[in-house]
Motif scaffolding. Structure first.
Motif, short mmCIF file in Angstrom:
data_model
loop_
_atom_site.label_atom_id
_atom_site.label_comp_id
_atom_site.label_asym_id
_atom_site.label_seq_id
_atom_site.Cartn_x
_atom_site.Cartn_y
_atom_site.Cartn_z
N LEU A 21 1.09 2.68 13.35
CA LEU A 21 1.97 3.59 14.09
C LEU A 21 2.66 4.56 13.15
N LYS A 22 3.40 4.05 12.20
CA LYS A 22 4.08 4.90 11.22
C LYS A 22 3.98 4.23 9.85
N ALA A 23 3.15 4.79 9.00
CA ALA A 23 2.96 4.24 7.67
C ALA A 23 3.96 4.85 6.70
N VAL A 24 4.57 4.01 5.88
CA VAL A 24 5.43 4.44 4.79
C VAL A 24 4.89 3.84 3.51
N LEU A 25 4.78 4.67 2.49
CA LEU A 25 4.22 4.25 1.21
C LEU A 25 5.34 3.99 0.22
N THR A 76 5.39 0.45 9.16
CA THR A 76 4.70 -0.54 8.34
C THR A 76 4.67 0.01 6.91
N VAL A 77 5.13 -0.79 5.95
CA VAL A 77 5.22 -0.35 4.56
C VAL A 77 3.98 -0.81 3.80
N PHE A 78 3.41 0.12 3.04
CA PHE A 78 2.24 -0.15 2.22
C PHE A 78 2.51 0.25 0.78
N ASP A 79 1.78 -0.33 -0.15
CA ASP A 79 1.86 0.10 -1.54
C ASP A 79 1.20 1.47 -1.68
#
Length: 367
Positions: free
Chosen positions: A357-361, A337-340
């Motif tokens: 589950l897996k955060a990407v910034l 899941t992509v976040f700012d």
């Protein structure tokens, strides 16, 4: 130069978006403009449990574009797209033997005092030293310093927001299966823990041609995803004795523990068939695992620790995994899941709660 970074000021404290000064690259270093960085369980464990020099910049799953290189850098050039992995010395027996994940200087280079090996600081705030160089990168920032040893060039058309996960989490889960255990085709594997690392192990086991893949967890939604990603059988350990189920069918040839709990590590070993091998992946800072030597002896079991790419080259494994992604065999996007970047404080809390589950910034210049 000035950079924007997510800065911690105390153990267990929040991360705030602040301005820091980043040193110029030394002759052996590269400057990378980060497009994305993953959030890993290790970041949370260090932030919550390890006293650091504050302020501190963590992060160790960076991916971006090289913008400057030092005079002695030969393997990389400005414009190269890179995935950042853990630092290694290149000179010890492990590095010379092609296993930099087990570099004899690993602790000092990656988890040391937040500075370069020569004692100089890479990061400062208001003119005062800040903890940086975490895993040779400190990727919770818009720019990072690294070396050509811990920067892996990838094709420019690969999505860096997915490739960032190859810096540690996905690399570690897949590396446990493909490099550390080197599982045989048609063998049986049980993966304990269906987080991002465990699910990467499930996908790698399918790539390796395992005939039977079992995923064990206590969260039904993660077990459902494990089944979609290649697990033939799932066991909800919240209401079922996973070891008893696996022993009933004779045990498994290989087990991967990716939950980070001592009791689960013991279960992973107990579930092995005679001659079986277990790889312990989960982080358990300051804890010890008790194993029954009679069990190890009577079944001829092997228990291995594993880290990052395991018994192999991180650069080689990143390249292989990127190829598997292209072929549709490693759907990393199902985990991510992509976040700012500005939302990192909220993302950390969600990761602590297990709701992501897996955060990407995604870095500000891409928002």
């Amino acid at each position: 130069m000035q950079i924007t970074a997510a800065v911690a000021h105390a153990s267990g404290g929040p991360l705030g978006i602040e301005t820091l000064e980043l040193d110029d690259p030394r002759p052996d270093e590269i400057l990378v403009r980060l497009d994305a960085t993953g959030l890993c369980h290790t970041d949370l464990a260090i932030l919550d449990q390890v006293p650091l020099r504050w302020p501190a910049v963590l992060g160790h799953e960076g991916a971006g574009v090289v913008v400057r290189v030092g005079a002695s850098v030969r393997a990389l050039a400005p414009g190269d797209h890179v995935v950042l992995v853990a630092a290694s010395c290149g000179d010890c027996a492990s590095c010379r033997g092609g296993q930099p994940s087990y570099c004899l200087c690993y602790q000092s280079l990656n988890l040391g005092g937040g500075r370069r090996p020569d004692g100089s600081w890479t990061h400062r705030q208001h003119g005062r030293p800040a903890f940086g160089s975490f895993f040779g990168q400190s990727s919770f920032a818009t720019y990072a310093l690294a070396t050509e040893r811990n920067a892996v060039r990838v094709d420019a058309d690969l999505p860096l927001q997915l490739m960032a996960t190859l810096g540690c989490g996905v690399l570690t889960g897949a590396g446990a299966v493909l490099n550390t255990l080197r599982v045989r085709p048609a063998s049986s594997v049980a993966v304990f823990g269906a987080g991002a690392v465990g699910l990467a192990a499930v996908m790698a086991a399918r790539i390796a041609g395992c005939a039977s893949i079992t995923a064990v967890d206590t969260r039904p939604q993660r077990l459902r995803l494990a089944a979609e990603l290649g697990a033939d059988r799932t066991i909800d350990a919240g209401d079922t004795d996973a070891v008893a189920v696996l022993e009933k069918s004779g045990g498994v040839d290989y087990a991967v523990e990716a939950a980070g709990h001592v009791a689960v590590m013991q279960q992973a070993v107990a579930a092995l068939a005679p001659g079986g091998e277990a790889a312990l992946v989960g982080v358990t800072l300051g804890q010890s695992v008790r194993l029954d030597p009679t069990l190890l002896q009577s079944r001829g079991l092997t228990v291995r620790g594993t880290l990052a790419a395991g018994r192999g080259s991180p650069a080689d494994l990143v390249g292989r995994l990127a190829g598997h992604w292209r072929e549709g065999r490693l759907p990393i996007e199902r985990l991510v899941t992509v976040f700012d970047f500005a939302d990192i404080g909220t993302v950390v809390e969600r990761a602590r709660a297990g709701s992501v589950l897996k955060a990407v910034l995604r870095m500000p210049h891409l928002e």
